[in-house]
Write a protein that holds these residues in place. Structure first.
Motif, PDB file in Angstrom:
ATOM      1  N   ARG A  50      47.435  64.093  91.330  1.00  8.04           N
ATOM      2  CA  ARG A  50      46.144  64.697  90.930  1.00  8.04           C
ATOM      3  C   ARG A  50      45.041  64.761  91.563  1.00  8.04           C
ATOM      4  NH1 ARG A  50      45.213  61.460  85.280  1.00  8.04           N
ATOM      5  NH2 ARG A  50      43.990  63.020  84.884  1.00  8.04           N
ATOM      6  N   PRO A  51      44.199  65.942  91.655  1.00  6.64           N
ATOM      7  CA  PRO A  51      43.156  65.919  92.590  1.00  6.64           C
ATOM      8  C   PRO A  51      41.970  64.995  92.353  1.00  6.64           C
ATOM      9  CG  PRO A  51      43.062  67.713  90.924  1.00  6.64           C
ATOM     10  CD  PRO A  51      44.260  67.043  90.873  1.00  6.64           C
ATOM     11  N   PRO A  52      41.205  64.342  93.169  1.00  7.24           N
ATOM     12  CA  PRO A  52      40.349  63.499  92.765  1.00  7.24           C
ATOM     13  C   PRO A  52      39.026  63.910  91.806  1.00  7.24           C
ATOM     14  CG  PRO A  52      39.692  64.395  94.901  1.00  7.24           C
ATOM     15  CD  PRO A  52      41.132  64.904  94.208  1.00  7.24           C
ATOM     16  N   VAL A  53      38.309  62.980  91.190  1.00  2.00           N
ATOM     17  CA  VAL A  53      37.308  63.288  90.146  1.00  2.00           C
ATOM     18  C   VAL A  53      36.081  63.533  91.096  1.00  2.00           C
ATOM     19  CG1 VAL A  53      35.703  62.433  88.411  1.00  2.00           C
ATOM     20  CG2 VAL A  53      38.078  61.947  88.216  1.00  2.00           C
ATOM     21  N   ASN A  54      35.143  64.527  90.588  1.00  2.00           N
ATOM     22  CA  ASN A  54      33.989  65.058  91.428  1.00  2.00           C
ATOM     23  C   ASN A  54      32.915  63.943  91.193  1.00  2.00           C
ATOM     24  OD1 ASN A  54      31.490  66.481  91.566  1.00  2.00           O
ATOM     25  ND2 ASN A  54      32.611  67.621  92.899  1.00  2.00           N
ATOM     26  N   GLY A  55      32.558  63.297  92.528  1.00  2.55           N
ATOM     27  CA  GLY A  55      31.407  62.173  92.399  1.00  2.55           C
ATOM     28  C   GLY A  55      30.153  62.549  91.899  1.00  2.55           C
ATOM     29  N   PHE A  56      29.830  63.893  91.963  1.00  2.00           N
ATOM     30  CA  PHE A  56      28.585  64.435  91.337  1.00  2.00           C
ATOM     31  C   PHE A  56      28.671  64.392  89.771  1.00  2.00           C
ATOM     32  CE2 PHE A  56      27.937  66.173  95.867  1.00  2.00           C
ATOM     33  CZ  PHE A  56      26.729  65.957  96.109  1.00  2.00           C
ATOM     34  N   ALA A  57      30.052  64.808  89.268  1.00  2.00           N
ATOM     35  CA  ALA A  57      30.094  64.973  87.908  1.00  2.00           C
ATOM     36  C   ALA A  57      29.831  63.369  87.490  1.00  2.00           C
ATOM     37  CB  ALA A  57      31.479  65.258  87.701  1.00  2.00           C
ATOM     38  N   ILE A  58      30.446  62.261  88.080  1.00  2.00           N
ATOM     39  CA  ILE A  58      30.049  60.886  87.704  1.00  2.00           C
ATOM     40  C   ILE A  58      28.729  60.736  87.622  1.00  2.00           C
ATOM     41  CG2 ILE A  58      30.808  58.548  88.018  1.00  2.00           C
ATOM     42  CD1 ILE A  58      33.347  59.543  89.344  1.00  2.00           C
ATOM     43  N   ALA A  59      27.988  60.887  88.539  1.00  2.00           N
ATOM     44  CA  ALA A  59      26.447  60.499  88.562  1.00  2.00           C
ATOM     45  C   ALA A  59      25.763  61.348  87.678  1.00  2.00           C
ATOM     46  CB  ALA A  59      25.842  60.802  90.293  1.00  2.00           C
ATOM     47  N   SER A  60      26.187  62.467  87.467  1.00  2.00           N
ATOM     48  CA  SER A  60      25.281  63.409  86.305  1.00  2.00           C
ATOM     49  C   SER A  60      25.577  62.866  84.928  1.00  2.00           C
ATOM     50  CB  SER A  60      25.714  64.804  86.186  1.00  2.00           C
ATOM     51  OG  SER A  60      25.317  65.594  85.234  1.00  2.00           O
ATOM     52  N   LEU A  61      26.885  62.190  84.660  1.00  2.00           N
ATOM     53  CA  LEU A  61      26.821  61.628  83.263  1.00  2.00           C
ATOM     54  C   LEU A  61      26.121  60.190  83.357  1.00  2.00           C
ATOM     55  CD1 LEU A  61      28.384  61.622  80.656  1.00  2.00           C
ATOM     56  CD2 LEU A  61      30.371  60.718  81.699  1.00  2.00           C
ATOM     57  N   VAL A  62      26.375  59.651  84.324  1.00  2.00           N
ATOM     58  CA  VAL A  62      25.477  58.268  84.206  1.00  2.00           C
ATOM     59  C   VAL A  62      23.945  58.490  83.950  1.00  2.00           C
ATOM     60  CG1 VAL A  62      24.800  56.353  85.522  1.00  2.00           C
ATOM     61  CG2 VAL A  62      26.977  57.055  85.625  1.00  2.00           C
ATOM     62  N   LEU A  63      23.294  59.430  84.797  1.00  2.00           N
ATOM     63  CA  LEU A  63      21.873  59.819  84.761  1.00  2.00           C
ATOM     64  C   LEU A  63      21.583  60.335  83.172  1.00  2.00           C
ATOM     65  CD1 LEU A  63      21.173  60.908  88.344  1.00  2.00           C
ATOM     66  CD2 LEU A  63      20.515  58.755  87.326  1.00  2.00           C
ATOM     67  N   GLY A  64      22.757  61.048  82.606  1.00  2.00           N
ATOM     68  CA  GLY A  64      22.347  61.699  81.393  1.00  2.00           C
ATOM     69  C   GLY A  64      22.206  60.494  80.353  1.00  2.00           C
ATOM     70  N   ILE A  65      23.129  59.702  80.445  1.00  2.00           N
ATOM     71  CA  ILE A  65      23.142  58.695  79.633  1.00  2.00           C
ATOM     72  C   ILE A  65      21.869  57.620  79.674  1.00  2.00           C
ATOM     73  CG2 ILE A  65      24.462  56.554  78.534  1.00  2.00           C
ATOM     74  CD1 ILE A  65      26.909  57.939  79.608  1.00  2.00           C
ATOM     75  N   LEU A  66      21.845  57.296  80.917  1.00  2.00           N
ATOM     76  CA  LEU A  66      20.370  56.380  80.833  1.00  2.00           C
ATOM     77  C   LEU A  66      19.150  57.087  80.784  1.00  2.00           C
ATOM     78  CD1 LEU A  66      21.451  54.562  84.234  1.00  2.00           C
ATOM     79  CD2 LEU A  66      21.607  53.668  81.902  1.00  2.00           C
ATOM     80  N   CYS A  67      19.209  58.435  80.852  1.00  2.00           N
ATOM     81  CA  CYS A  67      18.079  59.384  80.645  1.00  2.00           C
ATOM     82  C   CYS A  67      16.676  58.750  81.192  1.00  2.00           C
ATOM     83  CB  CYS A  67      17.644  59.387  79.085  1.00  2.00           C
ATOM     84  SG  CYS A  67      16.811  60.806  78.750  1.00  2.00           S
ATOM     85  N   CYS A  68      16.880  58.166  82.671  1.00  2.00           N
ATOM     86  CA  CYS A  68      16.025  57.675  83.356  1.00  2.00           C
ATOM     87  C   CYS A  68      15.150  58.797  84.314  1.00  2.00           C
ATOM     88  CB  CYS A  68      16.406  56.653  84.314  1.00  2.00           C
ATOM     89  SG  CYS A  68      17.716  56.934  85.294  1.00  2.00           S
ATOM     90  N   ILE A  69      16.168  59.790  85.125  1.00  2.00           N
ATOM     91  CA  ILE A  69      15.577  60.668  85.783  1.00  2.00           C
ATOM     92  C   ILE A  69      16.277  62.180  85.336  1.00  2.00           C
ATOM     93  CG2 ILE A  69      14.343  59.622  87.810  1.00  2.00           C
ATOM     94  CD1 ILE A  69      17.192  59.310  89.144  1.00  2.00           C
ATOM     95  N   PRO A  70      16.144  62.658  84.280  1.00  2.00           N
ATOM     96  CA  PRO A  70      16.868  63.859  83.730  1.00  2.00           C
ATOM     97  C   PRO A  70      16.987  64.988  84.439  1.00  2.00           C
ATOM     98  CG  PRO A  70      14.995  63.417  82.529  1.00  2.00           C
ATOM     99  CD  PRO A  70      15.052  62.323  83.435  1.00  2.00           C
ATOM    100  N   ALA A  71      15.927  65.144  85.328  1.00  2.00           N
ATOM    101  CA  ALA A  71      15.944  66.441  86.094  1.00  2.00           C
ATOM    102  C   ALA A  71      16.953  66.339  87.430  1.00  2.00           C
ATOM    103  CB  ALA A  71      14.658  66.618  86.674  1.00  2.00           C
ATOM    104  N   VAL A  72      17.014  65.092  87.919  1.00  2.00           N
ATOM    105  CA  VAL A  72      18.180  64.933  88.971  1.00  2.00           C
ATOM    106  C   VAL A  72      19.944  64.874  88.334  1.00  2.00           C
ATOM    107  CG1 VAL A  72      18.982  63.160  90.372  1.00  2.00           C
ATOM    108  CG2 VAL A  72      16.558  63.507  90.405  1.00  2.00           C
ATOM    109  N   GLY A  73      19.931  64.381  87.112  1.00  2.00           N
ATOM    110  CA  GLY A  73      21.379  64.374  86.517  1.00  2.00           C
ATOM    111  C   GLY A  73      21.267  65.854  86.152  1.00  2.00           C
TER     112      GLY A  73
END
Length: 406
Positions: A50-73
């Protein structure tokens, strides 16, 4: 002579008999035979490929949940979707979820800025952070009692000299309130003193609801930070009752509020407060003639205070043991209102004095004491105390410790 193998129906040449088609010799099914080199990455059809999970996708989800810097997410989510499409990596669902949550965060942030909510949130966050870093320099809190070395309240200049003591035992002081000074730099001793004197009086009124409470020789004073302790993070002023004379001590708490009063007592004191709030606004002059208009307005306020007191007393359902005395007090209040009403329209100082003297007979009078007794409240009027003092409203005198008496 070797016989060539028959031609393949598809036109492909055939290998000689005994050789494996296309590729290296078959691995023998026993140890020690020829080995095939290990592959570094499984082939395309392996169940572990199976291909690896994209790291940017993980970071986007984390920032979206925390809602601390939404523009970066949001940016990371869009980058992740682009890379996933090109590389075939996993994480498309996380990238989409992170982008949506980040977009919602941006919308909420814009609304908060427009409505001022962001400023309030940040102010609250900074205050909470300060509170977590800087606690009061006084070692005990509201409602607790203490002693100082030698019972010398004036000589107790440092908080570490304070020792907590049970309020039921004899003690030198009792903390009634603490509040934080919101100022970036040390405001100076005079400014802190003025603030403490004003604020502690207000806080005392909510700590000691009964104006008839006898505090003996105690005085309302305070403990405040100096320049050195301020630099160490102390921003709190502590309001307290303390005894300045070394040979005298307190016993029992002066606290009278919802923590130790029942519903009937609170109802009576609420009515009582309606009168005393108005009565406490008397002009500060020695003679009525010095400010007759001011005294006439004061008399009008007292008359209205009496009317509110009577209304509140009538509105409460009193226990049978107190009902008759409270009813008699209400009748006395109505009679007394007439005197204050006349005083508010007096034509001169002599006429005001003629109405004022009988009007005073009700204020802190026998009818009030009779109504207080079955309710378990103090029955000695502040004006019955020798020297004209004794209630918490009459506190004053020389200061002690890092503060002064209010």
């Amino acid at each position: 002579m070797d016989i060539p193998p028959p031609p393949d129906p598809g036109g492909r040449p055939q290998q000689p008999y005994g050789q494996a088609p296309y590729g290296p010799p078959a691995q023998p099914p026993y140890p020690g035979g020829p080995q095939v080199p290990y592959q570094r990455w499984p082939g395309a059809y392996s169940p572990y490929a199976r291909p690896p999970v994209n790291g940017f996708a993980i970071a986007s989800l984390v920032l979206g949940i925390l809602c601390c810097i939404p523009a970066v997410g949001l940016v990371l989510g869009l980058v992740a979707l682009s890379q996933i499409a090109k590389k075939g990596e996993r994480g498309r669902g996380m990238a989409i979820a992170g982008s949506i949550l980040s977009a919602l965060g941006i919308v909420l942030l814009v609304l908060a800025v427009v409505t001022g909510g962001a400023r309030d949130f940040m102010d609250g966050f900074r205050d909470a952070a300060r509170e977590s870093r800087n606690s009061s320099g006084f070692p005990i809190g509201k409602g607790e009692c203490f002693n100082v070395p030698g019972s010398d309240l004036e000589g107790a200049k440092y908080a570490f000299e304070i020792d907590e003591a049970p309020c039921s035992d004899r003690h030198d002081g009792e903390v009634i309130a603490q509040f934080r000074v919101n100022h970036e730099t040390f405001p100076g001793e005079d400014a802190l003193t003025s603030l403490a004197a004003r604020k502690c009086v207000d806080l005392d009124a909510s700590y000691v609801l009964d104006s008839w409470v006898d505090i003996g020789d105690a005085e309302l004073t305070y403990f405040m930070p100096d320049r050195e302790t301020w630099s160490q993070g102390d921003r709190h002023i502590t309001c307290l009752y303390g005894v300045v004379e070394r040979e005298r001590t307190l016993k029992g708490t002066v606290r009278r509020d919802a923590t130790n009063l029942d519903a009937d007592q609170l109802a009576y004191l609420k009515a009582d407060k309606a009168l005393y709030d108005a009565y406490g606004t008397e002009p500060d002059t020695e003679r009525f003639a010095d400010d007759l208009p001011g005294h006439k307005e004061w008399a009008g306020r007292v008359e209205k205070g009496l009317a509110e007191q009577a209304r509140l007393l009538r509105a409460h359902d009193w226990p049978a043991k107190a009902d008759a005395d409270v009813a008699a007090l209400v009748d006395a209040i109505e009679q007394n209102r007439k005197q204050w009403k006349k005083a508010s329209t007096a034509k001169d100082a002599d006429a005001f004095d003629a109405y004022y003297v009988p009007a005073q007979r009700h204020i802190s009078g026998e009818r009030e004491a009779a109504a207080r007794k079955p309710l378990g409240l103090a029955t000695t009027s502040p004006r019955d105390v020798p020297g004209g003092g004794g209630s918490h409203e009459d506190a004053g005198g020389a200061g002690g410790g890092a503060g002064a008496a209010v």
